[in-house]
Design a protein around this motif. Structure first.
Motif, PDB file in Angstrom:
ATOM      1  N   VAL A 237     -74.883  31.245 -30.817  1.00 44.37           N
ATOM      2  CA  VAL A 237     -75.442  31.262 -32.173  1.00 44.37           C
ATOM      3  C   VAL A 237     -76.289  30.016 -32.377  1.00 44.37           C
ATOM      4  CG1 VAL A 237     -73.692  32.683 -33.319  1.00 44.37           C
ATOM      5  CG2 VAL A 237     -73.342  30.235 -33.168  1.00 44.37           C
ATOM      6  N   GLU A 238     -77.448  30.236 -33.019  1.00 40.37           N
ATOM      7  CA  GLU A 238     -78.234  29.083 -33.459  1.00 40.37           C
ATOM      8  C   GLU A 238     -77.660  28.683 -34.810  1.00 40.37           C
ATOM      9  OE1 GLU A 238     -82.802  28.048 -33.595  1.00 40.37           O
ATOM     10  OE2 GLU A 238     -82.214  29.240 -35.339  1.00 40.37           O
ATOM     11  N   VAL A 239     -77.407  27.396 -34.970  1.00 43.82           N
ATOM     12  CA  VAL A 239     -76.830  26.874 -36.200  1.00 43.82           C
ATOM     13  C   VAL A 239     -77.870  26.003 -36.880  1.00 43.82           C
ATOM     14  CG1 VAL A 239     -74.935  25.558 -37.217  1.00 43.82           C
ATOM     15  CG2 VAL A 239     -74.566  26.847 -35.100  1.00 43.82           C
ATOM     16  N   GLU A 240     -78.001  26.174 -38.189  1.00 44.59           N
ATOM     17  CA  GLU A 240     -78.897  25.321 -38.976  1.00 44.59           C
ATOM     18  C   GLU A 240     -78.096  24.732 -40.130  1.00 44.59           C
ATOM     19  OE1 GLU A 240     -83.006  25.398 -41.629  1.00 44.59           O
ATOM     20  OE2 GLU A 240     -82.253  27.264 -40.770  1.00 44.59           O
TER      21      GLU A 240
ATOM     22  N   GLU B 174     -77.748  16.609 -41.159  1.00 43.16           N
ATOM     23  CA  GLU B 174     -79.128  16.474 -41.620  1.00 43.16           C
ATOM     24  C   GLU B 174     -79.642  17.879 -41.958  1.00 43.16           C
ATOM     25  OE1 GLU B 174     -82.963  15.903 -38.878  1.00 43.16           O
ATOM     26  OE2 GLU B 174     -81.682  14.113 -38.971  1.00 43.16           O
ATOM     27  N   VAL B 175     -80.034  18.100 -43.208  1.00 41.02           N
ATOM     28  CA  VAL B 175     -80.539  19.412 -43.616  1.00 41.02           C
ATOM     29  C   VAL B 175     -81.733  19.778 -42.743  1.00 41.02           C
ATOM     30  CG1 VAL B 175     -81.618  20.727 -45.489  1.00 41.02           C
ATOM     31  CG2 VAL B 175     -79.668  19.232 -45.976  1.00 41.02           C
ATOM     32  N   GLY B 176     -81.700  21.012 -42.218  1.00 44.46           N
ATOM     33  CA  GLY B 176     -82.764  21.497 -41.353  1.00 44.46           C
ATOM     34  C   GLY B 176     -82.474  21.313 -39.871  1.00 44.46           C
ATOM     35  N   HIS B 177     -81.468  20.483 -39.523  1.00 47.05           N
ATOM     36  CA  HIS B 177     -81.135  20.282 -38.104  1.00 47.05           C
ATOM     37  C   HIS B 177     -80.615  21.587 -37.508  1.00 47.05           C
ATOM     38  CE1 HIS B 177     -79.843  18.530 -34.388  1.00 47.05           C
ATOM     39  NE2 HIS B 177     -78.611  18.941 -34.606  1.00 47.05           N
ATOM     40  N   ARG B 178     -81.072  21.893 -36.280  1.00 44.79           N
ATOM     41  CA  ARG B 178     -80.641  23.106 -35.566  1.00 44.79           C
ATOM     42  C   ARG B 178     -80.063  22.744 -34.218  1.00 44.79           C
ATOM     43  NH1 ARG B 178     -84.359  28.037 -37.118  1.00 44.79           N
ATOM     44  NH2 ARG B 178     -85.059  27.317 -39.156  1.00 44.79           N
ATOM     45  N   TYR B 179     -79.060  23.511 -33.820  1.00 43.09           N
ATOM     46  CA  TYR B 179     -78.436  23.349 -32.511  1.00 43.09           C
ATOM     47  C   TYR B 179     -77.793  24.682 -32.142  1.00 43.09           C
ATOM     48  CZ  TYR B 179     -74.156  22.659 -35.261  1.00 43.09           C
ATOM     49  OH  TYR B 179     -73.118  22.814 -36.143  1.00 43.09           O
ATOM     50  N   THR B 180     -77.277  24.794 -30.932  1.00 41.90           N
ATOM     51  CA  THR B 180     -76.710  26.056 -30.451  1.00 41.90           C
ATOM     52  C   THR B 180     -75.247  25.882 -30.092  1.00 41.90           C
ATOM     53  OG1 THR B 180     -78.861  26.723 -29.574  1.00 41.90           O
ATOM     54  CG2 THR B 180     -76.941  27.882 -28.724  1.00 41.90           C
ATOM     55  N   LEU B 181     -74.424  26.823 -30.546  1.00 34.29           N
ATOM     56  CA  LEU B 181     -73.024  26.898 -30.172  1.00 34.29           C
ATOM     57  C   LEU B 181     -72.839  28.094 -29.241  1.00 34.29           C
ATOM     58  CD1 LEU B 181     -71.221  26.353 -33.612  1.00 34.29           C
ATOM     59  CD2 LEU B 181     -71.439  24.710 -31.737  1.00 34.29           C
ATOM     60  N   THR B 182     -71.967  27.941 -28.244  1.00 32.25           N
ATOM     61  CA  THR B 182     -71.705  29.062 -27.333  1.00 32.25           C
ATOM     62  C   THR B 182     -70.208  29.313 -27.244  1.00 32.25           C
ATOM     63  OG1 THR B 182     -71.696  27.596 -25.413  1.00 32.25           O
ATOM     64  CG2 THR B 182     -73.778  28.679 -25.944  1.00 32.25           C
ATOM     65  N   SER B 183     -69.894  30.581 -27.048  1.00 30.57           N
ATOM     66  CA  SER B 183     -68.517  31.038 -26.956  1.00 30.57           C
ATOM     67  C   SER B 183     -68.501  32.251 -26.028  1.00 30.57           C
ATOM     68  CB  SER B 183     -68.010  31.405 -28.357  1.00 30.57           C
ATOM     69  OG  SER B 183     -66.658  31.783 -28.307  1.00 30.57           O
ATOM     70  N   VAL B 184     -67.405  32.962 -26.030  1.00 29.53           N
ATOM     71  CA  VAL B 184     -67.263  34.154 -25.203  1.00 29.53           C
ATOM     72  C   VAL B 184     -68.043  35.308 -25.829  1.00 29.53           C
ATOM     73  CG1 VAL B 184     -65.583  35.810 -24.279  1.00 29.53           C
ATOM     74  CG2 VAL B 184     -64.970  33.391 -24.502  1.00 29.53           C
ATOM     75  N   PRO B 185     -68.943  35.957 -25.069  1.00 29.75           N
ATOM     76  CA  PRO B 185     -69.634  37.136 -25.607  1.00 29.75           C
ATOM     77  C   PRO B 185     -68.626  38.242 -25.940  1.00 29.75           C
ATOM     78  CG  PRO B 185     -70.689  36.365 -23.600  1.00 29.75           C
ATOM     79  CD  PRO B 185     -69.389  35.620 -23.721  1.00 29.75           C
ATOM     80  N   ARG B 186     -68.917  38.973 -26.980  1.00 30.75           N
ATOM     81  CA  ARG B 186     -68.078  40.106 -27.396  1.00 30.75           C
ATOM     82  C   ARG B 186     -68.986  41.330 -27.540  1.00 30.75           C
ATOM     83  NH1 ARG B 186     -62.716  38.277 -27.322  1.00 30.75           N
ATOM     84  NH2 ARG B 186     -62.631  36.212 -28.251  1.00 30.75           N
TER      85      ARG B 186
ATOM     86  N   LEU C  75     -65.150  17.573 -39.719  1.00 25.46           N
ATOM     87  CA  LEU C  75     -66.177  18.611 -39.887  1.00 25.46           C
ATOM     88  C   LEU C  75     -67.577  18.132 -39.519  1.00 25.46           C
ATOM     89  CD1 LEU C  75     -65.177  20.097 -43.374  1.00 25.46           C
ATOM     90  CD2 LEU C  75     -64.754  21.101 -41.117  1.00 25.46           C
ATOM     91  N   THR C  76     -67.793  16.815 -39.462  1.00 26.81           N
ATOM     92  CA  THR C  76     -69.177  16.329 -39.363  1.00 26.81           C
ATOM     93  C   THR C  76     -69.451  15.314 -38.257  1.00 26.81           C
ATOM     94  OG1 THR C  76     -68.752  14.605 -41.017  1.00 26.81           O
ATOM     95  CG2 THR C  76     -69.580  16.744 -41.822  1.00 26.81           C
ATOM     96  N   GLU C  77     -68.451  14.835 -37.561  1.00 28.17           N
ATOM     97  CA  GLU C  77     -68.700  13.872 -36.483  1.00 28.17           C
ATOM     98  C   GLU C  77     -68.686  14.593 -35.151  1.00 28.17           C
ATOM     99  OE1 GLU C  77     -66.244  10.362 -36.738  1.00 28.17           O
ATOM    100  OE2 GLU C  77     -66.821  10.014 -38.837  1.00 28.17           O
TER     101      GLU C  77
ATOM    102  N   TRP D 248     -62.625  20.796 -31.362  1.00 29.05           N
ATOM    103  CA  TRP D 248     -62.048  21.990 -31.978  1.00 29.05           C
ATOM    104  C   TRP D 248     -63.043  23.129 -32.169  1.00 29.05           C
ATOM    105  CZ3 TRP D 248     -63.790  23.775 -36.699  1.00 29.05           C
ATOM    106  CH2 TRP D 248     -64.551  22.895 -37.469  1.00 29.05           C
ATOM    107  N   GLN D 249     -64.329  22.877 -31.994  1.00 33.66           N
ATOM    108  CA  GLN D 249     -65.326  23.917 -32.212  1.00 33.66           C
ATOM    109  C   GLN D 249     -65.830  24.471 -30.887  1.00 33.66           C
ATOM    110  OE1 GLN D 249     -68.969  23.191 -34.455  1.00 33.66           O
ATOM    111  NE2 GLN D 249     -67.872  23.751 -36.299  1.00 33.66           N
ATOM    112  N   MET D 250     -66.768  25.398 -30.951  1.00 33.36           N
ATOM    113  CA  MET D 250     -67.350  25.983 -29.754  1.00 33.36           C
ATOM    114  C   MET D 250     -68.173  24.951 -28.990  1.00 33.36           C
ATOM    115  SD  MET D 250     -68.651  29.767 -30.974  1.00 33.36           S
ATOM    116  CE  MET D 250     -69.293  29.407 -32.592  1.00 33.36           C
ATOM    117  N   GLN D 251     -68.486  25.283 -27.743  1.00 31.20           N
ATOM    118  CA  GLN D 251     -69.336  24.418 -26.930  1.00 31.20           C
ATOM    119  C   GLN D 251     -70.694  24.244 -27.601  1.00 31.20           C
ATOM    120  OE1 GLN D 251     -69.527  26.172 -23.041  1.00 31.20           O
ATOM    121  NE2 GLN D 251     -67.446  25.572 -22.540  1.00 31.20           N
ATOM    122  N   GLY D 252     -71.219  23.049 -27.534  1.00 33.54           N
ATOM    123  CA  GLY D 252     -72.513  22.745 -28.147  1.00 33.54           C
ATOM    124  C   GLY D 252     -72.389  21.929 -29.413  1.00 33.54           C
ATOM    125  N   ALA D 253     -71.160  21.779 -29.920  1.00 39.79           N
ATOM    126  CA  ALA D 253     -70.943  21.069 -31.185  1.00 39.79           C
ATOM    127  C   ALA D 253     -71.360  19.605 -31.105  1.00 39.79           C
ATOM    128  CB  ALA D 253     -69.482  21.180 -31.616  1.00 39.79           C
TER     129      ALA D 253
END
Length: 153
Positions: free
Chosen positions: A70-73, A49-61, A29-31, A38-43
C-alpha cells in the motif's frame, strides 16, 4: 477493546486502552524506529509531514484482492492527538483506497487509542473479505504488537 462489531460495512472501528500516557502512545504511532517494531515492512520511511508518501508491504491476499503493498500518504495530524493517513493498494486493478485515523485520548493514567479505518466498498465481495481480514488483524495482531512494543519502550 470494547463494543460489538461495527454494522457499517464501510468502516472498522477499534477502541483500545493502553496503560501508557498519551505522549508514549503518540511516539509509538509516529517515530519510525518504533513503527518498525509493530507495523508492516516499510514503516521506517514514515515522516510526520502532511503530504509525505511511503510504501508498506505485507502478505498478499489474492482472495481479498490485496496486493500486499500500500502507498501511504500522511493527510493530517494534530500533535499528540490525531494522525490521519490514506492507504492506496498498489495493485492498479484494485481501486481500494482507505483512510486510517488514529486518535489518542488520556484516560486516567493511561490512554485510549481509537482507530477508524474507512473506505470499504460494501458492494464488492473482495472488499468485504478485506474488511473481515483487516478487522481481525487490527483488533488482535496489531494492537497486541503495539502494546508489547510500548511495554519495552
Amino acid at each position: 477493546m470494547t463494543g460489538p462489531p461495527d454494522d457499517d460495512l464501510t468502516v472498522i472501528r477499534v477502541d483500545q486502552f493502553f496503560p501508557h500516557p498519551p505522549a508514549k502512545v503518540w511516539r509509538a504511532l509516529t517515530e519510525p524506529e518504533l513503527l518498525v517494531q509493530w507495523q508492516m515492512q516499510g514503516a521506517e520511511a514514515f515522516r510526520l509531514e502532511v503530504g509525505h508518501r511511503y510504501t508498506l508491504t505485507s502478505v498478499p491476499r489474492p482472495h481479498a484482492n490485496f496486493s500486499g503493498s500500500v502507498e501511504v500518504e500522511v493527510l493530517a495530524f494534530e500533535p499528540q492527538r490525531m494522525l490521519r493517513l490514506r492507504w492506496t493498494d498498489m495493485n492498479p486493478a484494485n481501486s481500494a483506497q482507505w483512510t486510517i485515523t488514529w486518535k489518542v485520548e488520556q484516560e486516567g493514567r493511561g490512554s485510549r487509542l481509537f482507530l477508524v479505518h474507512e473506505g470499504f466498498d460494501p458492494d464488492d465481495p473482495a472488499q468485504l473479505m478485506a474488511r473481515t481480514i483487516m478487522d481481525g488483524g487490527w483488533r488482535t495482531h496489531v494492537m497486541r504488537r503495539l502494546g508489547h512494543m510500548m511495554e519495552r519502550m
